[in-house]
Scaffold this motif. Structure first.
Motif, short mmCIF file in Angstrom:
data_model
loop_
_atom_site.label_atom_id
_atom_site.label_comp_id
_atom_site.label_asym_id
_atom_site.label_seq_id
_atom_site.Cartn_x
_atom_site.Cartn_y
_atom_site.Cartn_z
N PRO A 61 0.81 -1.23 0.00
CA PRO A 61 0.00 0.00 0.00
C PRO A 61 0.84 1.28 0.00
CG PRO A 61 -0.90 -1.59 1.54
CD PRO A 61 0.43 -2.14 1.10
N ILE A 62 0.35 2.27 -0.73
CA ILE A 62 0.96 3.60 -0.74
C ILE A 62 0.26 4.44 0.32
CG2 ILE A 62 1.31 5.70 -2.08
CD1 ILE A 62 1.35 3.97 -4.59
N LYS A 63 1.04 5.02 1.19
CA LYS A 63 0.49 5.86 2.25
C LYS A 63 0.39 7.31 1.74
CE LYS A 63 2.18 5.22 6.32
NZ LYS A 63 3.14 5.25 7.46
N ILE A 64 -0.82 7.84 1.70
CA ILE A 64 -1.05 9.22 1.30
C ILE A 64 -1.31 10.03 2.56
CG2 ILE A 64 -2.48 10.80 -0.05
CD1 ILE A 64 -3.19 8.47 -1.88
N ILE A 65 -0.36 10.87 2.91
CA ILE A 65 -0.49 11.66 4.14
C ILE A 65 -1.17 12.99 3.83
CG2 ILE A 65 0.81 12.92 5.91
CD1 ILE A 65 2.70 10.64 6.10
N VAL A 66 -2.25 13.24 4.57
CA VAL A 66 -2.98 14.51 4.50
C VAL A 66 -2.66 15.26 5.79
CG1 VAL A 66 -5.24 15.61 4.41
CG2 VAL A 66 -4.81 13.54 3.07
N PRO A 67 -2.02 16.42 5.72
CA PRO A 67 -1.57 17.08 6.94
C PRO A 67 -2.64 17.91 7.66
CG PRO A 67 -0.86 18.35 5.06
CD PRO A 67 -1.56 17.13 4.51
N PHE A 68 -3.89 17.53 7.48
CA PHE A 68 -5.02 18.20 8.12
C PHE A 68 -6.05 17.16 8.55
CE2 PHE A 68 -3.13 21.31 5.27
CZ PHE A 68 -2.87 22.35 6.16
N GLY A 73 -11.60 19.85 3.01
CA GLY A 73 -11.56 19.77 1.55
C GLY A 73 -10.39 18.96 1.03
N ILE A 74 -9.20 19.15 1.62
CA ILE A 74 -8.02 18.41 1.17
C ILE A 74 -8.22 16.92 1.39
CG2 ILE A 74 -5.53 18.11 1.48
CD1 ILE A 74 -5.45 21.00 2.50
N ASP A 75 -8.76 16.58 2.55
CA ASP A 75 -9.01 15.18 2.88
C ASP A 75 -10.00 14.56 1.89
OD1 ASP A 75 -8.96 12.90 4.93
OD2 ASP A 75 -11.10 13.36 4.82
N ALA A 76 -11.06 15.29 1.56
CA ALA A 76 -12.07 14.77 0.62
C ALA A 76 -11.46 14.49 -0.75
CB ALA A 76 -13.23 15.75 0.51
N PHE A 77 -10.66 15.41 -1.24
CA PHE A 77 -10.02 15.25 -2.55
C PHE A 77 -9.04 14.09 -2.53
CE2 PHE A 77 -7.78 17.88 -6.13
CZ PHE A 77 -8.12 16.89 -7.04
N ALA A 78 -8.22 14.00 -1.48
CA ALA A 78 -7.23 12.93 -1.38
C ALA A 78 -7.90 11.56 -1.39
CB ALA A 78 -6.40 13.10 -0.11
N ARG A 79 -9.03 11.45 -0.71
CA ARG A 79 -9.72 10.16 -0.65
C ARG A 79 -10.29 9.78 -2.01
NH1 ARG A 79 -10.04 8.30 4.54
NH2 ARG A 79 -9.39 9.86 6.07
N LEU A 80 -10.77 10.76 -2.75
CA LEU A 80 -11.25 10.47 -4.10
C LEU A 80 -10.11 9.95 -4.98
CD1 LEU A 80 -13.68 13.35 -5.17
CD2 LEU A 80 -14.23 10.97 -4.72
N GLU A 277 -10.27 38.11 -5.07
CA GLU A 277 -10.28 36.95 -5.96
C GLU A 277 -9.11 36.05 -5.57
OE1 GLU A 277 -10.28 38.12 -10.04
OE2 GLU A 277 -11.99 39.49 -9.81
N GLN A 278 -9.44 35.03 -4.83
CA GLN A 278 -8.43 34.08 -4.33
C GLN A 278 -8.92 32.67 -4.57
OE1 GLN A 278 -5.48 34.79 -2.54
NE2 GLN A 278 -5.72 36.99 -2.85
N SER A 279 -7.99 31.76 -4.84
CA SER A 279 -8.35 30.35 -5.02
C SER A 279 -7.34 29.48 -4.29
CB SER A 279 -8.39 29.97 -6.50
OG SER A 279 -7.10 30.09 -7.08
N THR A 280 -7.74 28.26 -4.06
CA THR A 280 -6.82 27.28 -3.48
C THR A 280 -6.39 26.32 -4.57
OG1 THR A 280 -6.52 25.63 -1.73
CG2 THR A 280 -8.66 25.67 -2.85
N TRP A 281 -5.26 25.67 -4.38
CA TRP A 281 -4.82 24.64 -5.31
C TRP A 281 -4.24 23.47 -4.55
CZ3 TRP A 281 0.47 23.68 -5.22
CH2 TRP A 281 1.30 24.71 -4.75
N TYR A 282 -4.19 22.32 -5.22
CA TYR A 282 -3.83 21.07 -4.57
C TYR A 282 -2.67 20.40 -5.30
CZ TYR A 282 -8.49 21.89 -2.75
OH TYR A 282 -9.59 22.48 -2.19
#
Length: 353
Positions: A61-68, A73-80, A277-282
């Motif tokens: 297994p590859i471990k994907i670390i989410v630092p939150f 939102g980051i967690d939701a995207f990472a899980r997808l 006008e600000q956005s987030t990116w991943y």
């Protein structure tokens, strides 16, 4: 007769005689050469198999670390992404949430991991801002990591506690000017896109509202819903469910145009604050010495998974627009982003903590 020489004698004087029968020494030599060749071939086959086995990736297994924390939102995207990697490539993935220290606890875990491709970081632009917002950042977020891929962008949303009266940003700014001590912004992390948008809000509105840092979006949002703090700017995908459920008030999105995910919410300009006008990116990162072939493989595989999610409409439901950038592009984008953000922090008089 003495002057006559046989043909054999003439030959023996001019050149050595070559016999058509192999000598015992020649046979031994040939057998030695054959044995050596077979041994070399066998060794090559063994080495070839070993190399092929060594290059098989992944075999665990590859471990994907989410630092939150989970639920943001980051967690939701990472899980997808992790689920899509399993569906399309058969990769086993484990999402591990490592919140704290402005996202650097998870970052340190990846920085210190073996550079074998089995531990990677899935984070937002918060990751690359560590040195701009922390006095003692534990690493250089660009130099100490291997950039793998930039995979998405998303607009943000300004939400307010339901206990507060304003209906738009114009009314909010007017009320905050009268009683600034009654208004506090929550932010998921220092240097996060929401934090930078909050600083921009203060700068554009002429206010200097207090900003309180949380360990992720979920706890910050819960405190806004409970009225413990009044305001929060964070990615739409994390705030929209509670905004639609009237647990918080959604005042505006921080994009140039309304988002297709929630067109009923006005832009910040429409709500009374032009210029916000600000956005987030991943993005995805690995340990610094991750081999180039693994970096390339992970980048291509993850970008392909995100493309599939986009085609299925899964990203649209989260308010994310797909980005497909390779390692070199992510690194260059990160450097430019840090430069622009550092200028905003300097203009606002922000001091690292």
């Amino acid at each position: 007769m003495d002057n006559l020489k046989t043909r054999e004698e003439e030959v023996s004087e001019d050149q050595p005689v070559t016999s058509s029968r192999p000598s015992a020494g020649t046979g031994i030599l040939r057998r030695q050469l054959l044995a050596t060749s077979l041994a070399g071939l066998g060794a090559s086959l063994v080495v070839g198999r070993a190399v092929a086995q060594a290059r098989k990736f992944p075999d665990r297994p590859i471990k994907i670390i989410v630092p939150f924390p989970a639920g943001g939102g980051i967690d939701a995207f990472a899980r997808l992404v992790g689920e899509k990697l399993r569906q399309t490539r058969g990769f086993a993935t484990v999402i591990e949430n490592r919140p704290g220290a402005n996202g650097t606890i998870g970052g340190v875990a990846v920085r210190d991991a073996e550079p074998d491709g089995y531990t990677i970081l899935f984070s937002a632009s918060t990751h690359v801002m560590a040195q701009q917002v922390m006095k003692h950042a534990p690493y250089d977020p660009i130099a100490d990591f291997s950039a793998i891929a930039r995979v998405g962008e998303a607009p943000m949303m300004l939400v307010m506690s339901p206990k507060m009266a304003p209906r738009n940003i114009t009314e909010l700014v007017a009320e905050a000017r009268k009683q600034p001590d009654q208004w506090t912004f929550a932010t998921a992390a220092l240097g996060s896109p929401g934090h930078l948008a909050t600083i921009a809000f203060n700068h554009l509105s002429g206010l200097n509202l207090k900003i309180v840092t949380y360990r992720g979006t979920a706890p910050a949002l819960n405190d806004v819903a409970g009225g413990h703090v009044q305001l929060l700017i964070d990615p739409v995908l994390a705030l929209l469910p509670m905004a639609n459920g009237n647990q918080v008030k959604g005042l505006a999105v921080t994009s140039a145009k309304r988002t297709a995910l929630a067109p009923e919410y006005p832009t910040a300009a429409e709500s009374g604050l032009p210029g916000l006008e600000q956005s987030t990116w991943y993005g995805v990162w690995g340990p610094r010495k991750l081999p180039a072939d693994l970096v390339a493989e992970l980048s291509a595989t993850i970008n392909a998974a995100v493309e599939e999610l986009d085609k299925e409409g899964r990203l649209a439901t989260l308010g994310i627009e797909r980005v497909s950038e390779n390692p070199a592009q992510l690194e260059q984008f990160s450097k430019r982003y840090v430069e622009r953000s550092a200028e905003l922090l300097k203009a606002a008089g922000f001091e690292p903590t």
